[in-house]
Design an enzyme around this catalytic site. Structure first.
Site, PDB file in Angstrom:
ATOM      1  N   GLU A  39       5.444  11.874   9.667  1.00 48.68           N
ATOM      2  CA  GLU A  39       5.113  10.515   9.246  1.00 48.68           C
ATOM      3  C   GLU A  39       5.042   9.556  10.431  1.00 48.68           C
ATOM      4  O   GLU A  39       4.185   8.674  10.468  1.00 48.68           O
ATOM      5  CB  GLU A  39       6.144  10.011   8.217  1.00 48.68           C
ATOM      6  N   TYR A 122       7.500   1.840   4.813  1.00 53.73           N
ATOM      7  CA  TYR A 122       6.646   2.971   4.440  1.00 53.73           C
ATOM      8  C   TYR A 122       7.285   4.299   4.813  1.00 53.73           C
ATOM      9  O   TYR A 122       7.369   5.212   3.983  1.00 53.73           O
ATOM     10  CB  TYR A 122       5.269   2.871   5.100  1.00 53.73           C
ATOM     11  N   ASP A 140       0.327   3.983   1.639  1.00 57.74           N
ATOM     12  CA  ASP A 140      -0.436   3.940   2.882  1.00 57.74           C
ATOM     13  C   ASP A 140      -1.848   3.469   2.570  1.00 57.74           C
ATOM     14  O   ASP A 140      -2.133   3.010   1.455  1.00 57.74           O
ATOM     15  CB  ASP A 140      -0.434   5.305   3.584  1.00 57.74           C
TER      16      ASP A 140
END
Length: 353
Positions: A39, A122, A140
């Site tokens: 990520e 996020y 996203d």
């Protein structure tokens, strides 16, 4: 959202950091370290570009503790080319905090995850959802696009972000939350694409409000961005007669922070040349052009060869055996390749005469 999960079960993308739906149903669970690493790497970077880096990192540092014990320079060198180098610096800070404060285990909830360096809302949601199957809302660019079309949201981005996050949260199930998060992202990446979405094979075809009115290709709307300014600079490639290259490590804070590169001027509208050493400089007949997030950059490249006793005003000479152009940031590597190509061209011209 059963239709979406059914679609994901049959069409999930295969990725080196992912435990697919079939494996998860058999009891396999994702490694939080690999989820976190992927990520962080995927922030503002494509999946295709990340795969090679991810495989190299996890081969060299298979656990978060291994990464925590890594040398800063080695990590920055492996990161070279991925850009946004603050991510690499925070990667090390985060790994070291997980190793020292959490006994090498990532916390399993967003509140604790948000306390770690480099982890924002996020990334915390992604780790919590994908690694631990918590009902965290992962949003996203792909998810924003799917939500904007599914609900025909007319508000342009970035102003629409809170509304799209709220809509995504309403759809996040308590069961199979990690699979759901990845399903929405996969849908946006493969079906609900920015241009020419494949609506006829979309599992959310029927409830999609944008498709019903034929405006799916127009969404999400975006507020026009201001044009990027252009900066200029000088960059100096110096090689000693023994092959060593003159390099300097940039300050930890700022653009390309913590990376090795060529000495150069400040990057601004009207830069002042500042050669790092007295030499007979050769100016390249081409310039390096590179685009960063907030500006375009044009660099004038100057090269020189010096004696092995030459003293530099900035940077240090790195022996040829320890030098690797691949360990340089992309813009620095462009300058090296330009200088090398120009040197080869000069040699060919010399031989032909």
């Amino acid at each position: 959202m059963n239709a979406l999960l059914d679609w994901y079960d049959a069409n999930a993308r295969s990725m080196p950091w992912r435990i697919g739906p079939t494996e998860r149903k058999k009891g396999q669970r994702p490694d939080p370290y690999r989820v976190w690493l992927s990520e962080v790497m995927l922030q503002q970077t494509t999946v295709a570009a990340v795969k090679e880096y991810f495989n190299r990192f996890t081969t060299r540092w298979p656990t978060v503790t291994d990464l925590a014990n890594a040398d800063d320079g080695d990590v920055m060198a492996e990161w070279a080319g991925l850009g946004y180098y603050a991510r690499a610096r925070n990667l090390l800070k985060c790994a070291r905090m997980v190793a020292s404060d959490f006994d090498g285990q990532f916390p399993d909830n967003t509140i604790e995850l948000l306390k770690l360096p480099g982890i924002g809302p996020y990334t915390a949601a992604a780790i919590s959802s994908i690694a631990f199957d918590n009902a965290a809302t992962v949003v996203d660019g792909n998810v924003e696009r799917v939500m904007s079309r599914l609900y025909a949201v007319q508000t342009p981005l970035p102003a629409a972000k809170p509304e799209l996050t709220e809509l995504a949260a309403k759809l996040t199930p308590q069961a199979r939350s990690g699979d759901h998060a990845q399903a929405v992202m996969d849908l946006g990446a493969t079906i609900c694409t920015p241009k020419s979405p494949s609506c006829v094979i979309c599992p959310l075809l029927n409830p999609c409000e944008a498709r019903k009115t034929g405006i799916q290709a127009e969404l999400p709307k975006k507020t026009p961005k201001a044009p990027k300014p252009t900066r200029h600079g000088y960059i100096y490639l110096v090689q000693r007669e023994d092959g060593a290259w003159l390099l300097e490590r940039r300050p930890d804070k700022g653009l390309l922070g913590g990376t090795l590169g060529w000495p150069g001027s400040v990057w601004e509208e009207d830069p002042i040349p500042n050669p790092p050493i007295d030499a007979d400089w050769r100016t390249s007949n081409q310039q390096v052009r590179h685009t960063f997030t907030h500006f375009h950059l044009i660099l004038t490249v100057l090269s020189a060869n010096v004696s092995k006793n030459a003293a530099s005003l900035q940077g240090d000479f790195v022996p040829l055996a320890d030098f690797s152009a691949k360990a340089l940031p992309t813009v620095m590597r462009k300058a090296y390749e330009l200088a090398q190509n120009q040197q080869l061209a000069a040699l060919k011209t010399e031989k032909s005469q």
